[in-house]
Design an enzyme around this catalytic site. Sequence first.
Site, PDB file in Angstrom:
ATOM      1  N   HIS A 177      -9.411   5.107  -1.813  1.00  0.00           N
ATOM      2  CA  HIS A 177      -8.672   5.022  -0.547  1.00  0.00           C
ATOM      3  C   HIS A 177      -9.497   5.698   0.538  1.00  0.00           C
ATOM      4  O   HIS A 177     -10.489   6.364   0.247  1.00  0.00           O
ATOM      5  CB  HIS A 177      -7.317   5.732  -0.689  1.00  0.00           C
ATOM      6  CG  HIS A 177      -6.298   4.892  -1.405  1.00  0.00           C
ATOM      7  ND1 HIS A 177      -5.187   4.398  -0.797  1.00  0.00           N
ATOM      8  CD2 HIS A 177      -6.257   4.446  -2.685  1.00  0.00           C
ATOM      9  CE1 HIS A 177      -4.485   3.690  -1.660  1.00  0.00           C
ATOM     10  NE2 HIS A 177      -5.111   3.704  -2.817  1.00  0.00           N
ATOM     11  N   ASN A 191     -10.252   0.735   0.032  1.00  0.00           N
ATOM     12  CA  ASN A 191      -9.270   0.469   1.086  1.00  0.00           C
ATOM     13  C   ASN A 191      -9.806   0.862   2.461  1.00  0.00           C
ATOM     14  O   ASN A 191     -10.293   1.989   2.639  1.00  0.00           O
ATOM     15  CB  ASN A 191      -8.003   1.286   0.844  1.00  0.00           C
ATOM     16  CG  ASN A 191      -7.262   0.878  -0.411  1.00  0.00           C
ATOM     17  OD1 ASN A 191      -7.719   0.028  -1.164  1.00  0.00           O
ATOM     18  ND2 ASN A 191      -6.111   1.489  -0.620  1.00  0.00           N
ATOM     19  N   ASP A 193       0.846  -1.193   0.000  1.00  0.00           N
ATOM     20  CA  ASP A 193       0.000   0.000   0.000  1.00  0.00           C
ATOM     21  C   ASP A 193       0.889   1.254   0.000  1.00  0.00           C
ATOM     22  O   ASP A 193       1.815   1.355   0.814  1.00  0.00           O
ATOM     23  CB  ASP A 193      -0.862  -0.046   1.279  1.00  0.00           C
ATOM     24  CG  ASP A 193      -1.955   0.991   1.295  1.00  0.00           C
ATOM     25  OD1 ASP A 193      -2.377   1.457   0.222  1.00  0.00           O
ATOM     26  OD2 ASP A 193      -2.414   1.338   2.417  1.00  0.00           O
ATOM     27  N   HIS A 194       0.632   2.196  -0.896  1.00  0.00           N
ATOM     28  CA  HIS A 194       1.402   3.450  -0.987  1.00  0.00           C
ATOM     29  C   HIS A 194       2.911   3.212  -1.029  1.00  0.00           C
ATOM     30  O   HIS A 194       3.676   3.790  -0.255  1.00  0.00           O
ATOM     31  CB  HIS A 194       1.069   4.395   0.174  1.00  0.00           C
ATOM     32  CG  HIS A 194      -0.309   4.932   0.082  1.00  0.00           C
ATOM     33  ND1 HIS A 194      -0.672   5.921  -0.797  1.00  0.00           N
ATOM     34  CD2 HIS A 194      -1.434   4.580   0.732  1.00  0.00           C
ATOM     35  CE1 HIS A 194      -1.963   6.166  -0.684  1.00  0.00           C
ATOM     36  NE2 HIS A 194      -2.464   5.362   0.228  1.00  0.00           N
ATOM     37  N   GLY A 235     -11.367   4.437   3.012  1.00  0.00           N
ATOM     38  CA  GLY A 235     -12.715   3.861   3.123  1.00  0.00           C
ATOM     39  C   GLY A 235     -13.370   4.053   4.488  1.00  0.00           C
ATOM     40  O   GLY A 235     -14.596   3.997   4.601  1.00  0.00           O
ATOM     41  N   GLU A 244      -1.176   5.985  -8.598  1.00  0.00           N
ATOM     42  CA  GLU A 244      -1.992   7.042  -7.989  1.00  0.00           C
ATOM     43  C   GLU A 244      -1.789   8.393  -8.665  1.00  0.00           C
ATOM     44  O   GLU A 244      -0.683   8.780  -9.011  1.00  0.00           O
ATOM     45  CB  GLU A 244      -1.653   7.168  -6.494  1.00  0.00           C
ATOM     46  CG  GLU A 244      -2.411   8.315  -5.824  1.00  0.00           C
ATOM     47  CD  GLU A 244      -2.257   8.358  -4.309  1.00  0.00           C
ATOM     48  OE1 GLU A 244      -2.099   7.288  -3.691  1.00  0.00           O
ATOM     49  OE2 GLU A 244      -2.305   9.459  -3.758  1.00  0.00           O
ATOM     50  N   ASP A 262       2.991   4.720  -5.357  1.00  0.00           N
ATOM     51  CA  ASP A 262       2.406   6.035  -5.100  1.00  0.00           C
ATOM     52  C   ASP A 262       3.384   7.110  -5.562  1.00  0.00           C
ATOM     53  O   ASP A 262       4.226   7.587  -4.803  1.00  0.00           O
ATOM     54  CB  ASP A 262       2.088   6.175  -3.605  1.00  0.00           C
ATOM     55  CG  ASP A 262       1.443   7.512  -3.274  1.00  0.00           C
ATOM     56  OD1 ASP A 262       1.369   8.376  -4.177  1.00  0.00           O
ATOM     57  OD2 ASP A 262       1.027   7.700  -2.120  1.00  0.00           O
ATOM     58  N   HIS A 320      -7.408   9.697   4.325  1.00  0.00           N
ATOM     59  CA  HIS A 320      -7.139   8.599   5.251  1.00  0.00           C
ATOM     60  C   HIS A 320      -7.549   9.005   6.662  1.00  0.00           C
ATOM     61  O   HIS A 320      -7.478  10.172   7.013  1.00  0.00           O
ATOM     62  CB  HIS A 320      -5.638   8.274   5.261  1.00  0.00           C
ATOM     63  CG  HIS A 320      -5.145   7.660   3.982  1.00  0.00           C
ATOM     64  ND1 HIS A 320      -4.128   8.198   3.249  1.00  0.00           N
ATOM     65  CD2 HIS A 320      -5.540   6.547   3.320  1.00  0.00           C
ATOM     66  CE1 HIS A 320      -3.904   7.438   2.181  1.00  0.00           C
ATOM     67  NE2 HIS A 320      -4.752   6.439   2.198  1.00  0.00           N
TER      68      HIS A 320
HETATM   69  P1  13P Z   1      -8.535   4.522   6.087  1.00  0.00           P
HETATM   70  O1  13P Z   1      -7.510   4.334   7.149  1.00  0.00           O
HETATM   71  O2  13P Z   1      -9.119   5.877   6.107  1.00  0.00           O
HETATM   72  O3  13P Z   1      -9.563   3.440   6.096  1.00  0.00           O
HETATM   73  O4  13P Z   1      -7.772   4.422   4.680  1.00  0.00           O
HETATM   74  C1  13P Z   1      -7.168   3.229   4.279  1.00  0.00           C
HETATM   75  C2  13P Z   1      -6.403   3.375   3.018  1.00  0.00           C
HETATM   76  O5  13P Z   1      -6.763   4.124   2.134  1.00  0.00           O
HETATM   77  C3  13P Z   1      -5.184   2.585   2.843  1.00  0.00           C
HETATM   78  O6  13P Z   1      -4.439   2.978   1.738  1.00  0.00           O
END
Ligand code: 13P
Length: 287
Positions: A207, A229, A84-85, A209, A135, A105, A177
């Site tokens: 992202h 996510n 992730d990222h 979520g 991204e 990313d 996030h």
């Molecule tokens: P949240 O922590 O807001 O659920 O985001 C998760 C995310 O986007 C991971 O890349």
Amino acid sequence: MLVSATEMLQKAKAGHYAVGQFNINNLEWTKAVLLTAQENNSPVILGVSEGAGKYMGGYDTVVGMVNGLIKGLNITVPVALHLDHGSYDHCYKCIEAGFSSVMFDGSHYPIAENVEKTTELVAASHAKGISIEAEVGSIGGEEDGVIGAGECADPQECKAIADLGIDFLAAGIGNIHGKYPENWQGLSFETLDAIQKLTGDMPLVLHGGTGIPADMIKKAISLGVAKINVNTECQLSFAAATRKYIEEGKDLQGKGFDPRKLLAPGFEAIKATVKEKMELFGSVNKA
Ligand code: 13P
């Protein structure tokens, strides 16, 4: 066996549902997400940030743990293990370590540099059958030290990156996030609509979520979002359940201090959150 996320996300986009990416932090998290996916017959993506990878002792440990759990728990639904990222260097580390998917990313680079680095990483990941997310337009808020302002992506730039052969695209549409602030303006469906029109069949990624209201999630899926996510929400449910256990003094009763007992309520809380999200995203029985 781990699979790339390409096929599951193409199916999700065509079928108008989304697959959840749930970020993992340790054994309990990973077990909880995998078992919930299996119980709900849902495909799933395990997200690992660079910080979480370091915390768990490095990418080799993560790959070993996830492959071991898939075997030991008889998990048969499609599972992707996804960085992730990821930074440029860490994408290569995960490609080498045995991840089945990576996110590069490059959103903080000027677009020409994002294009150049993404092109190179598309070739490196596809050579090993690994899917790649890119991204455009930074996701707001802070995640594991990666800070984004949360601006909306430029749809033309999205098209430029989508045309590089990536498998799915994260585009900022006002999402952030962590918890959403009181004065949050909501998702920009206008931007999402414009991006989907220019990128066609490309599965789009939402992202941040955590805390997005159900009606916005459904609308985003109807406009081409096929991967969502979730990270913070599992952390919040784990923490609340653990707090309750301790505040009720259960760790002081009998062998309540046994980590398998102490962490059980948090584990069950993660399972409940993941199940709720799978139902909302429509991925139940789509394995
Ligand atoms: P949240 O922590 O807001 O659920 O985001 C998760 C995310 O986007 C991971 O890349």
